[in-house]
Scaffold this motif. Structure first.
Motif, PDB file in Angstrom:
ATOM      1  N   LEU A   9       0.826  -1.209   0.000  1.00  0.00           N
ATOM      2  CA  LEU A   9       0.000   0.000   0.000  1.00  0.00           C
ATOM      3  C   LEU A   9       0.861   1.259   0.000  1.00  0.00           C
ATOM      4  O   LEU A   9       0.446   2.298  -0.497  1.00  0.00           O
ATOM      5  N   ARG A  10       2.065   1.177   0.580  1.00  0.00           N
ATOM      6  CA  ARG A  10       2.962   2.323   0.649  1.00  0.00           C
ATOM      7  C   ARG A  10       3.836   2.449  -0.606  1.00  0.00           C
ATOM      8  O   ARG A  10       4.507   3.446  -0.788  1.00  0.00           O
ATOM      9  N   ASP A  11       3.845   1.415  -1.441  1.00  0.00           N
ATOM     10  CA  ASP A  11       4.714   1.374  -2.620  1.00  0.00           C
ATOM     11  C   ASP A  11       4.070   2.154  -3.765  1.00  0.00           C
ATOM     12  O   ASP A  11       3.030   1.770  -4.285  1.00  0.00           O
ATOM     13  N   HIS A  12       4.717   3.253  -4.163  1.00  0.00           N
ATOM     14  CA  HIS A  12       4.160   4.110  -5.212  1.00  0.00           C
ATOM     15  C   HIS A  12       4.052   3.406  -6.558  1.00  0.00           C
ATOM     16  O   HIS A  12       3.258   3.820  -7.401  1.00  0.00           O
ATOM     17  N   ASP A  13       4.855   2.346  -6.784  1.00  0.00           N
ATOM     18  CA  ASP A  13       4.749   1.619  -8.043  1.00  0.00           C
ATOM     19  C   ASP A  13       3.529   0.704  -8.058  1.00  0.00           C
ATOM     20  O   ASP A  13       3.011   0.374  -9.113  1.00  0.00           O
ATOM     21  N   ILE A  14       3.062   0.283  -6.891  1.00  0.00           N
ATOM     22  CA  ILE A  14       1.913  -0.622  -6.802  1.00  0.00           C
ATOM     23  C   ILE A  14       0.621   0.169  -6.575  1.00  0.00           C
ATOM     24  O   ILE A  14      -0.396  -0.090  -7.196  1.00  0.00           O
ATOM     25  N   ASN A  15       0.675   1.136  -5.666  1.00  0.00           N
ATOM     26  CA  ASN A  15      -0.509   1.929  -5.319  1.00  0.00           C
ATOM     27  C   ASN A  15      -0.350   3.348  -5.859  1.00  0.00           C
ATOM     28  O   ASN A  15       0.406   4.141  -5.306  1.00  0.00           O
ATOM     29  N   PRO A  16      -1.071   3.675  -6.935  1.00  0.00           N
ATOM     30  CA  PRO A  16      -0.944   5.012  -7.524  1.00  0.00           C
ATOM     31  C   PRO A  16      -1.605   6.108  -6.698  1.00  0.00           C
ATOM     32  O   PRO A  16      -1.458   7.282  -6.998  1.00  0.00           O
ATOM     33  N   CYS A  17      -2.312   5.726  -5.641  1.00  0.00           N
ATOM     34  CA  CYS A  17      -3.101   6.702  -4.877  1.00  0.00           C
ATOM     35  C   CYS A  17      -2.613   6.867  -3.436  1.00  0.00           C
ATOM     36  O   CYS A  17      -3.398   7.180  -2.542  1.00  0.00           O
ATOM     37  N   VAL A  18      -1.307   6.674  -3.216  1.00  0.00           N
ATOM     38  CA  VAL A  18      -0.742   6.802  -1.868  1.00  0.00           C
ATOM     39  C   VAL A  18      -1.005   8.195  -1.299  1.00  0.00           C
ATOM     40  O   VAL A  18      -1.420   8.337  -0.149  1.00  0.00           O
ATOM     41  N   VAL A  19      -0.799   9.226  -2.123  1.00  0.00           N
ATOM     42  CA  VAL A  19      -0.975  10.606  -1.662  1.00  0.00           C
ATOM     43  C   VAL A  19      -2.421  10.842  -1.211  1.00  0.00           C
ATOM     44  O   VAL A  19      -2.668  11.402  -0.135  1.00  0.00           O
ATOM     45  N   GLU A  20      -3.379  10.392  -2.031  1.00  0.00           N
ATOM     46  CA  GLU A  20      -4.801  10.580  -1.702  1.00  0.00           C
ATOM     47  C   GLU A  20      -5.192   9.760  -0.470  1.00  0.00           C
ATOM     48  O   GLU A  20      -5.976  10.216   0.366  1.00  0.00           O
ATOM     49  N   MET A  21      -4.626   8.558  -0.357  1.00  0.00           N
ATOM     50  CA  MET A  21      -4.902   7.709   0.797  1.00  0.00           C
ATOM     51  C   MET A  21      -4.400   8.383   2.078  1.00  0.00           C
ATOM     52  O   MET A  21      -5.117   8.458   3.074  1.00  0.00           O
ATOM     53  N   ASP A  22      -3.177   8.909   2.022  1.00  0.00           N
ATOM     54  CA  ASP A  22      -2.602   9.584   3.188  1.00  0.00           C
ATOM     55  C   ASP A  22      -3.401  10.824   3.566  1.00  0.00           C
ATOM     56  O   ASP A  22      -3.613  11.103   4.746  1.00  0.00           O
ATOM     57  N   ALA A  23      -3.847  11.580   2.554  1.00  0.00           N
ATOM     58  CA  ALA A  23      -4.618  12.802   2.824  1.00  0.00           C
ATOM     59  C   ALA A  23      -5.943  12.457   3.512  1.00  0.00           C
ATOM     60  O   ALA A  23      -6.352  13.137   4.465  1.00  0.00           O
ATOM     61  N   SER A  24      -6.598  11.382   3.061  1.00  0.00           N
ATOM     62  CA  SER A  24      -7.851  10.950   3.692  1.00  0.00           C
ATOM     63  C   SER A  24      -7.611  10.557   5.143  1.00  0.00           C
ATOM     64  O   SER A  24      -8.358  10.943   6.037  1.00  0.00           O
ATOM     65  N   ARG A  25      -6.548   9.787   5.351  1.00  0.00           N
ATOM     66  CA  ARG A  25      -6.223   9.328   6.708  1.00  0.00           C
ATOM     67  C   ARG A  25      -5.894  10.500   7.625  1.00  0.00           C
ATOM     68  O   ARG A  25      -6.321  10.549   8.773  1.00  0.00           O
ATOM     69  N   LYS A  26      -5.126  11.465   7.097  1.00  0.00           N
ATOM     70  CA  LYS A  26      -4.759  12.635   7.897  1.00  0.00           C
ATOM     71  C   LYS A  26      -6.007  13.456   8.244  1.00  0.00           C
ATOM     72  O   LYS A  26      -6.157  13.915   9.372  1.00  0.00           O
ATOM     73  N   CYS A  27      -6.905  13.596   7.277  1.00  0.00           N
ATOM     74  CA  CYS A  27      -8.146  14.326   7.530  1.00  0.00           C
ATOM     75  C   CYS A  27      -8.929  13.660   8.663  1.00  0.00           C
ATOM     76  O   CYS A  27      -9.422  14.332   9.562  1.00  0.00           O
ATOM     77  N   MET A  28      -9.032  12.332   8.603  1.00  0.00           N
ATOM     78  CA  MET A  28      -9.748  11.598   9.663  1.00  0.00           C
ATOM     79  C   MET A  28      -9.071  11.808  11.020  1.00  0.00           C
ATOM     80  O   MET A  28      -9.741  12.038  12.021  1.00  0.00           O
ATOM     81  N   ASP A  29      -7.742  11.765  11.032  1.00  0.00           N
ATOM     82  CA  ASP A  29      -7.007  11.990  12.284  1.00  0.00           C
ATOM     83  C   ASP A  29      -7.239  13.406  12.804  1.00  0.00           C
ATOM     84  O   ASP A  29      -7.493  13.608  13.987  1.00  0.00           O
ATOM     85  N   ASP A  30      -7.161  14.389  11.888  1.00  0.00           N
ATOM     86  CA  ASP A  30      -7.291  15.797  12.278  1.00  0.00           C
ATOM     87  C   ASP A  30      -8.708  16.146  12.721  1.00  0.00           C
ATOM     88  O   ASP A  30      -8.902  17.108  13.465  1.00  0.00           O
TER      89      ASP A  30
END
Length: 82
Positions: A9-30
């Motif tokens: 999931l963290r591998d940018h070659d496998i998961n093209p949406c790492v940035v969007e995934m992290d932003a969603s997670r950060k929003c939920m945390d915040d």
């Protein structure tokens, strides 16, 4: 140590949406897990997943390997689209 799945999931070659995934997670945390506050992030992530899934399926139909373009290849594809 991260599980293999978590590493993928963290591998940018496998998961093209790492940035969007992290932003969603950060929003939920915040926002104390208030989903209503993060709808825009979820939609961005969902559209990212759909976009790359469609490309992956097209490549699979055309016999292109790997089915998911590498991070570098995806960057070039997006730049060519403007």
């Amino acid at each position: 140590r991260m599980s293999r799945h978590a590493q993928q999931l963290r591998d940018h070659d496998i998961n093209p949406c790492v940035v969007e995934m992290d932003a969603s997670r950060k929003c939920m945390d915040d926002n104390n897990c208030n989903k209503d506050m993060c709808t825009a992030y979820f939609l961005k992530y969902k559209s990212c997943r759909k976009f790359w899934h469609d490309i992956m399926m097209q490549r699979r139909r055309n016999g292109v390997k790997p089915e998911m373009p590498s991070a570098e290849e995806r960057k070039k594809m997006l730049e060519s689209m403007g």
